[in-house]
Design an enzyme around this catalytic site. Structure first.
Site, PDB file in Angstrom:
ATOM      1  N   LYS B 169       0.880  -1.161   0.000  1.00  0.00           N
ATOM      2  CA  LYS B 169       0.000   0.000   0.000  1.00  0.00           C
ATOM      3  C   LYS B 169       0.922   1.215   0.000  1.00  0.00           C
ATOM      4  O   LYS B 169       1.579   1.525   0.995  1.00  0.00           O
ATOM      5  CB  LYS B 169      -0.905   0.031   1.233  1.00  0.00           C
ATOM      6  CG  LYS B 169      -1.807   1.268   1.249  1.00  0.00           C
ATOM      7  CD  LYS B 169      -2.384   1.535   2.618  1.00  0.00           C
ATOM      8  CE  LYS B 169      -3.032   2.906   2.698  1.00  0.00           C
ATOM      9  NZ  LYS B 169      -2.067   4.039   2.521  1.00  0.00           N
ATOM     10  N   SER B 227       1.698   5.872  12.090  1.00  0.00           N
ATOM     11  CA  SER B 227       1.218   6.426  13.358  1.00  0.00           C
ATOM     12  C   SER B 227       0.723   5.320  14.286  1.00  0.00           C
ATOM     13  O   SER B 227       0.407   4.210  13.867  1.00  0.00           O
ATOM     14  CB  SER B 227       0.078   7.402  13.094  1.00  0.00           C
ATOM     15  OG  SER B 227      -1.072   6.683  12.689  1.00  0.00           O
ATOM     16  N   ARG B 228       0.639   5.679  15.566  1.00  0.00           N
ATOM     17  CA  ARG B 228       0.127   4.750  16.564  1.00  0.00           C
ATOM     18  C   ARG B 228      -1.322   4.378  16.275  1.00  0.00           C
ATOM     19  O   ARG B 228      -1.690   3.202  16.319  1.00  0.00           O
ATOM     20  CB  ARG B 228       0.248   5.439  17.921  1.00  0.00           C
ATOM     21  CG  ARG B 228      -0.115   4.597  19.102  1.00  0.00           C
ATOM     22  CD  ARG B 228       0.450   5.294  20.309  1.00  0.00           C
ATOM     23  NE  ARG B 228       0.026   4.736  21.563  1.00  0.00           N
ATOM     24  CZ  ARG B 228       0.519   5.153  22.732  1.00  0.00           C
ATOM     25  NH1 ARG B 228       1.419   6.123  22.770  1.00  0.00           N
ATOM     26  NH2 ARG B 228       0.118   4.599  23.852  1.00  0.00           N
ATOM     27  N   GLU B 250       5.497  -0.554  13.306  1.00  0.00           N
ATOM     28  CA  GLU B 250       6.443   0.329  13.985  1.00  0.00           C
ATOM     29  C   GLU B 250       5.715   1.657  14.094  1.00  0.00           C
ATOM     30  O   GLU B 250       5.341   2.248  13.089  1.00  0.00           O
ATOM     31  CB  GLU B 250       7.720   0.405  13.152  1.00  0.00           C
ATOM     32  CG  GLU B 250       8.887   1.023  13.872  1.00  0.00           C
ATOM     33  CD  GLU B 250       9.185   2.384  13.322  1.00  0.00           C
ATOM     34  OE1 GLU B 250       8.676   3.366  13.900  1.00  0.00           O
ATOM     35  OE2 GLU B 250       9.903   2.462  12.320  1.00  0.00           O
ATOM     36  N   CYS B 287      11.473   8.486  13.055  1.00  0.00           N
ATOM     37  CA  CYS B 287      10.950   7.652  14.145  1.00  0.00           C
ATOM     38  C   CYS B 287      11.842   7.747  15.371  1.00  0.00           C
ATOM     39  O   CYS B 287      11.400   7.487  16.486  1.00  0.00           O
ATOM     40  CB  CYS B 287      10.911   6.192  13.722  1.00  0.00           C
ATOM     41  SG  CYS B 287      10.375   5.920  12.048  1.00  0.00           S
ATOM     42  N   GLU B 379       4.185  11.290  21.432  1.00  0.00           N
ATOM     43  CA  GLU B 379       5.016  11.736  20.321  1.00  0.00           C
ATOM     44  C   GLU B 379       4.370  12.930  19.613  1.00  0.00           C
ATOM     45  O   GLU B 379       3.178  12.907  19.296  1.00  0.00           O
ATOM     46  CB  GLU B 379       5.207  10.594  19.321  1.00  0.00           C
ATOM     47  CG  GLU B 379       6.117  10.960  18.157  1.00  0.00           C
ATOM     48  CD  GLU B 379       6.292   9.817  17.153  1.00  0.00           C
ATOM     49  OE1 GLU B 379       5.510   8.855  17.193  1.00  0.00           O
ATOM     50  OE2 GLU B 379       7.231   9.899  16.339  1.00  0.00           O
TER      51      GLU B 379
END
Lengths: 516, 516
Positions: B169, B227-228, B250, B287, B379
């Site tokens: 993707k 992203s989280r 990640e 990151c 973050e």
């Protein structure tokens, strides 16, 4: 301040066994987790020799329990003496195997990419890597291996080897066995001067204890052997934590066996007898019991069916582990027997003197019925199996595609038969996608504990297909890699220091020293 | 039959870039997954040499795109030329590194426990083990590394190395880059005569494409960098499948830096400048950007704060990747600036000529405020960092316990200072539980691609703490072990045959031949 007592029941007699054992309540559970977390820093800092010696002592202490342990296991499980003694040898053997794994050090995966200060455009730092334990592990003991998959079984041995304290949820069906083995481990903890929380055993019923353990923030991984429902509920509870943790659940498998035409033609009757022996081992209460047999139609299939039926019919009833397991077995076999298109081939003899008995069952159906009824591939825990007549190779392919993930898949072929050989060459790549262990001309019951074994497989056989719960690779479940960048030598973990002082076969710049 | 077109935007000018690229609809997604599944059997059967040569060709083809690729990346991301060229070298370098990993064969973990026919009470079967790929992998490209964590980045390289077809993707922020790199990979697929479905790229917005990919039954694992929120939603979707699959996401890390008193005393100002340089690298869109600094109160701390503030204030604005990232950065920095107890120390200079610009921000607070406001450890993607004055070692310990899992943790110490040394010896075991990579006297930005690196860490840094997404161990994410019991020699996978014909360093009875 405990939550009552729990008694075992002798499945041979139905009698309640003395004494009662205290059930852990919320306070004991929290205390065990707190002690395990406290113990973690000190226990994981033990060197390879000290940790290996501890594991060896655990094995010694279990042996020192002598016949009292064997008698208690037999009383609580109904398993015969030879099986219990064999399982005890396997249990102490795998503790000692993990002691040797710890001494070997390859499990650390220790490696160095040395600094390249003159590299352009940027210098390369010094990077070193080893694996460290995740933290305290909750181990859920199984009912069917009261020693080898229980208090000091494979999950416990591999977690302790990894440097992880262990909190065991004992199985309520064998509390006395659990108490004896747990005491042996605790004595070893004391003898080696390890912190108390290195190991503890909690006894309890049902979901509350399990859910509390899995959701306690001080527990960092879970090992489980048991039912699909139980395993999936722990997986869900662990995933819903604020910080999710891995659950290594070994759950459900029907261990399909595929009989190719040459094998049936040459030795149908012999295969039928061998299959029945594998099926009825331990009243079929094995994760690897062959619950499905797919036989390609042709010469020898009738002989296979007849011989297997006769052998099952002649098999005496044997105790099952608990009344609950027996009730589930009854429900599963009744459902199968009453399914349209399924014939009951045979049922083992009854033995009214056994309180909780399994009479083995063998069923027969055809490929179309099997494909139309997904429940026919659900595990019936106990000695029950379904033989499926399969029209041709194409239909067999459809069936393989329809099967859920399995611990094992077995192929029987005539070695010198070109037809079988060609079929096997096509089937093996499909079977390896289906299962963790692929066998030819054997039976799936009987799991070797070694370096090359895999006791695992795709969902729902396990919740973690990339792992094994038996064999030396089981230690990997409780570890994660950490990289150390430019750490001064005297602050480095000893195994990562220059010159490989602990002999863990440091890999330098990817060149193997033999570590993993 | 596509779902419209998508254009990139040059973040330096705000202009829409031509051409538009077709967005994949449900049919294209299903077709890519079907082709990947079709390709799986043939692609995974490629031998080490053929698969490695394919990976080398992918690297060659990316290089052959020449300056056109660099120019397109710069236009779509606003990243400077040197960074883009460096990232291209890293991307081709890691493709070639994985080619060497494939050739080496150690990743197979090939091992044999030979049969012991005379063992008592039961003979031992012949058991062999190797690792096989899980199946087609969906790779979610990141915005911030348009080459190294994108279409042919680390996830793709390691999955292809493992023998897994890949469906990418692409990230909608760099569609032209994705198209060019995707074409290069597809040409390599054709050149090596591999099946079409070995590799494909899908372009699309938001959740629909991602959810369809992750829930497609033919996809067997997921690699994700982002992203989280995005990562956790894929984890949930994958866990809810009838057959769950692993998601290697990640996600989120603030990469805490710990400054010990001796280091501050000796070189506070110097550390302040170096910190600011690490923080503002790539507009902080890394990151591993250092988003939190914990400094023990004492001499040199003021000098550190002053120097860092001056350096940040003097840093010119730089383009951010997208307007959406800039909006999130604004929201995060406004929230931090307006928190009680937090002081804004510095803000970089503005540059109105940049359409989507980041002016770096530096904040200061004290330990009590930090511990009272959990959001201060969230973050903020971009060049923003918070310095926390910490009263003493005890308070520092409380802070370490309060931190979430991280990709990195960094310690600065004065090597010859006994006080720093003692503090470091106590802190390092805590930091290795917190992060995947622990550094001393360096800065976390800049990730080496090698054998010893770990780019991973406990939740929420990643969803799979036992893995790394950078370095040679990344291949392990897409593999699982299979055991072969008593398989006739000519039906065995070639790498498991007697005599180690493929030179994969077969481990015999646990004795290392150097494989893993």
């Amino acid at each position: 301040m405990t939550a009552g007592e729990l008694h075992a029941v002798d499945p041979r007699t139905g009698e309640r066994l003395e004494p009662g054992y205290p059930v852990a309540g919320p306070d004991e559970i929290a205390r065990a987790c707190a002690l395990a977390w406290e113990a973690f820093a000190e226990y994981r800092a033990t060197g390879p020799k000290a940790r290996a010696a501890f594991l060896d002592t655990v094995a010694d202490r279990i042996e020192a329990l002598g016949d009292a342990l064997v008698a208690r296991v037999m009383a609580e499980t109904g398993l015969p003496r030879a099986r219990v003694e064999g399982e005890r040898a396997r249990t102490t053997g795998q503790l000692r195997l993990f002691a040797s794994v710890v001494r070997d050090g390859g499990w650390l995966g220790a490696r160095i990419d040395p600094a390249l200060p003159d590299r352009t455009p940027l210098p390369r730092p010094d990077l070193r890597q080893r694996r460290i334990p995740l933290g305290p592990v909750a181990v859920f003991a199984a009912s069917n291996f009261p020693l080898a998959f229980s208090v000091a079984g494979g999950d416990t041995a591999s977690a302790l080897a990894a440097g992880a304290p262990v909190v065991v949820k004992a199985h309520p069906a064998h509390p006395g066995t659990s108490e004896m083995v747990g005491r042996a481990v605790r004595e070893a903890v004391q003898e080696h001067g390890l912190p108390e929380g290195t190991f503890s055993v909690l006894l309890g019923h049902g979901h509350d204890l399990g859910t509390r353990l899995v959701t306690d923030p001080r527990i960092k991984a879970v090992g489980f052997t048991g039912s699909r429902g139980g395993g999936l509920s722990l997986v869900a509870a662990a995933a819903a934590r604020p910080v999710p943790i891995p659950v290594y659940a070994e759950m459900s498998s029907v261990n399909p066996v595929f009989l190719l035409p040459g094998a049936l033609r040459g030795s149908g009757a012999e295969l039928g007898r061998a299959f029945a022996a594998s099926l009825t081992t331990g009243a079929g209460q094995l994760c690897t019991s062959p619950g499905l047999v797919f036989a390609l139609d042709g010469d020898g299939l009738d002989a296979f069916v007849d011989a297997a039926s006769a052998a099952v019919a002649a098999t005496p009833a044997a105790p099952m582990l608990t009344a609950g397991i027996r009730a589930a077995y009854d429900a599963g076999t009744v459902r199968m027997a009453s399914a349209q298109g399924v014939t009951t081939l045979a049922q083992g003899t009854d033995d009214p003197s056994i309180a909780v008995a399994c009479q083995p069952r063998l069923f027969l159906t055809d490929d179309a019925t099997f494909l139309a009824e997904p429940f026919l591939q659900e595990e019936v825990f106990g000695a029950a199996s379904l033989i499926v007549r399969v029209r041709d190779r194409e239909r067999l392919g459809t069936i393989v595609q329809s099967l859920e993930g399995q611990l094992t898949a077995t192929l029987h072929l005539a070695p010198d038969d070109p037809g079988d050989h060609a079929l096997a060459a096509g089937l093996l790549p499909e079977l390896e996608l289906l299962a963790g262990r692929v066998l030819v001309n054997g039976w799936p019951t009987g799991v070797e504990v070694g370096h090359a074994v895999v006791h695992g497989g795709p969902h729902p056989a396990t919740s973690a297909p990339a792992t094994t719960s038996v064999g030396t690779r089981a230690i990997e479940r409780f570890l994660r890699p950490v990289a150390y960048q430019d750490i001064p030598g005297d602050l480095l973990p000893e195994e990562l220091r220059d010159g490989d002082p602990l002999g863990v076969r440091l890999r330098i710049d990817g060149v193997p020293g033999g570590g993993s």
